[in-house]
Design a protein around this motif. Structure first.
Motif, PDB file in Angstrom:
ATOM      1  N   ALA A 140       0.858  -1.188   0.000  1.00 57.24           N
ATOM      2  CA  ALA A 140       0.000   0.000   0.000  1.00 57.24           C
ATOM      3  C   ALA A 140       0.889   1.231   0.000  1.00 57.24           C
ATOM      4  CB  ALA A 140      -0.912   0.012   1.234  1.00 57.24           C
ATOM      5  N   ASP A 141       0.375   2.339  -0.545  1.00 58.48           N
ATOM      6  CA  ASP A 141       1.137   3.573  -0.444  1.00 58.48           C
ATOM      7  C   ASP A 141       0.894   4.184   0.941  1.00 58.48           C
ATOM      8  OD1 ASP A 141      -1.340   4.886  -0.514  1.00 58.48           O
ATOM      9  OD2 ASP A 141      -1.183   5.353  -2.638  1.00 58.48           O
ATOM     10  N   ALA A 144      -2.655   5.420   2.021  1.00 54.00           N
ATOM     11  CA  ALA A 144      -3.603   4.318   2.193  1.00 54.00           C
ATOM     12  C   ALA A 144      -3.333   3.564   3.486  1.00 54.00           C
ATOM     13  CB  ALA A 144      -3.521   3.370   1.000  1.00 54.00           C
ATOM     14  N   ARG A 147      -4.754   5.556   6.348  1.00 52.41           N
ATOM     15  CA  ARG A 147      -6.217   5.524   6.419  1.00 52.41           C
ATOM     16  C   ARG A 147      -6.747   4.220   7.009  1.00 52.41           C
ATOM     17  NH1 ARG A 147      -5.764   7.951   1.273  1.00 52.41           N
ATOM     18  NH2 ARG A 147      -6.101   5.925   0.274  1.00 52.41           N
ATOM     19  N   ARG A 148      -6.077   3.112   6.729  1.00 51.56           N
ATOM     20  CA  ARG A 148      -6.627   1.835   7.187  1.00 51.56           C
ATOM     21  C   ARG A 148      -5.974   1.322   8.461  1.00 51.56           C
ATOM     22  NH1 ARG A 148      -4.125  -2.108   2.468  1.00 51.56           N
ATOM     23  NH2 ARG A 148      -2.147  -2.595   3.492  1.00 51.56           N
ATOM     24  N   GLU A 167       2.930  10.648   6.263  1.00 43.90           N
ATOM     25  CA  GLU A 167       2.799  10.454   4.818  1.00 43.90           C
ATOM     26  C   GLU A 167       3.921  11.178   4.080  1.00 43.90           C
ATOM     27  OE1 GLU A 167      -1.063  11.620   3.521  1.00 43.90           O
ATOM     28  OE2 GLU A 167      -2.102  10.581   5.158  1.00 43.90           O
ATOM     29  N   CYS A 216       3.066  -0.857   4.650  1.00 46.81           N
ATOM     30  CA  CYS A 216       3.214  -0.604   3.205  1.00 46.81           C
ATOM     31  C   CYS A 216       3.867  -1.775   2.488  1.00 46.81           C
ATOM     32  CB  CYS A 216       4.040   0.660   2.974  1.00 46.81           C
ATOM     33  SG  CYS A 216       3.204   2.189   3.452  1.00 46.81           S
TER      34      CYS A 216
END
Length: 392
Positions: A140-141, A144, A147-148, A167, A216
């Motif tokens: 994942a970037d 993302a 967020r999760r 980020e 990530c």
């Protein structure tokens, strides 16, 4: 048999050993044409002399812009034992020095720091691939992952929180980043009985960054966490479940907890000669007096720290305090020009210990090892020579 072993040693064209290994009987029976001593700038003069006496010619390989030999006795150090034979010969016979300009570790963005501030622009990336390499996030970037991520920590007063700092720090387009903690603030302190400084807020910041890196898809074996201070290193190990608060705890290094986190953690001094895809550094020092301490006054230690990463270098610290170091002030100046200083806002969300142990996605299989990779690990000069031959 002893005779066969002796004949084997006599026939060998190349014999590898440590400097102290020259007491082996094989060295009494023959004289060598050349003696090559790697990492010679880290060896005391008496230890380095031993192998040189076994050959007609010698080549010393090293970098006296990095940490010198470790000499604990102050009298011996002040008397000159802390100056390597490598450094003495470089200064006495500059005409005999050959500069190795190509390096095969750092991306161009990371190389730029030491190249500009220490090596007078002489360093070159060995290949275009090395120069352009960037961190990859297979799962994942960073946005993302943020967020999760199942956060489980109190929010700052007013209910506002901000994770954009994380980020920005993990942005793959930025090879080298400095995360500035001045607005939080993150003050250093000394625990009772501790022999060095520690910074609990930086521990939480580093733990949040490594948790996001793992979310990530970055493998533990690609990450190393460094700090100049042993007390800070201990707290980082505790936060990552590698060590318990006291020796013998259930979470001690011998317990199964360690196997859940394969991230390497070392002091800067212990990591000299090593490297990793991602390096996260906790500089620790943050105080109203802007005192950086003895360890950070040695620019060679800083040089070691900022030259360990291949694709991503993340530094965490107080910009106002660390700017008292001329070398770190130069690092900050370069990163400011690149837009790579991330100022943590006063309402930055820094997940606590309960959040830091969130489950990670399944580990990806390690990349296929190149021939001889295990033998070359930790031997930078030899690795560079082989890399040239392989055209990598």
């Amino acid at each position: 048999s002893v005779q066969q072993l002796d004949e084997h040693f006599r026939r060998a064209r190349i014999v590898a050993t440590t400097c102290l290994g020259v007491t082996h009987p094989v060295f009494r029976a023959r004289e060598f044409d050349y003696c090559i001593v790697d990492e010679a700038s880290q060896i005391t003069l008496p230890v380095c002399l031993g192998p040189l006496l076994e050959a007609r010619r010698f080549v010393l390989v090293g970098d006296h812009h990095q940490l010198p030999p470790l000499v604990r006795n102050a009298g011996a150090r002040d008397g000159g034992l802390g100056t390597s034979l490598f450094k003495r010969l470089c200064e006495a016979h500059p005409q005999s020095v050959v500069r190795l300009e190509y390096q095969y570790r750092m991306s161009a963005a990371i190389q730029r720091l030491a190249n500009t501030l220490i090596y007078d622009g002489h360093l070159r990336c060995g290949t275009l691939r090395v120069a352009r390499q960037t961190i990859r996030y297979p799962a994942a970037d960073p946005p993302a992952a943020v967020r999760r991520w199942p956060f489980d920590c109190p929010r700052p007063p007013g209910g506002a929180w901000d994770m954009r700092w994380a980020e920005q720090a993990l942005n793959p387009r930025r090879g080298a980043v400095f995360v500035d903690t001045d607005a939080i603030p993150a003050r250093e302190h000394r625990a009772d009985g501790a022999d060095s400084a520690q910074n609990d807020t930086e521990v939480r910041i580093v733990r949040a960054l490594t948790a996001l890196l793992r979310a990530c898809g970055v493998d533990d074996r690609q990450i190393a966490v460094l700090s100049p201070y042993r007390a800070q290193l201990r707290q980082l190990e505790i936060a990552h479940g590698i060590a318990g608060p006291r020796d013998g705890d259930a979470d001690s290094p011998s317990s199964p907890v360690e196997r859940r986190c394969g991230i390497e953690m070392h002091t800067v001094d212990r990591y000299q000669g090593r490297d990793a895809d991602v390096i996260v550094i906790s500089w620790v020092r943050s105080n109203s007096a802007r005192a950086i301490g003895e360890l950070l006054r040695d620019w060679r230690r800083i040089n070691v720290a900022i030259t360990r990463a291949r694709t991503k270098l993340i530094m965490v610290g107080s910009q106002s305090t660390l700017a008292r170091s001329p070398l770190l002030a130069g690092v900050l100046r370069i990163l400011h020009s690149d837009g790579a200083v991330v100022a943590m806002p006063a309402n930055a969300l820094i997940p606590g210990p309960a959040t830091a142990v969130a489950d990670r996605p399944p580990a990806l299989p390690p990349p296929p090892a190149r021939a001889g990779e295990a033998l070359l690990r930790g031997r930078p000069i030899t690795s560079n020579i082989v890399a040239e031959q392989q055209g990598s």
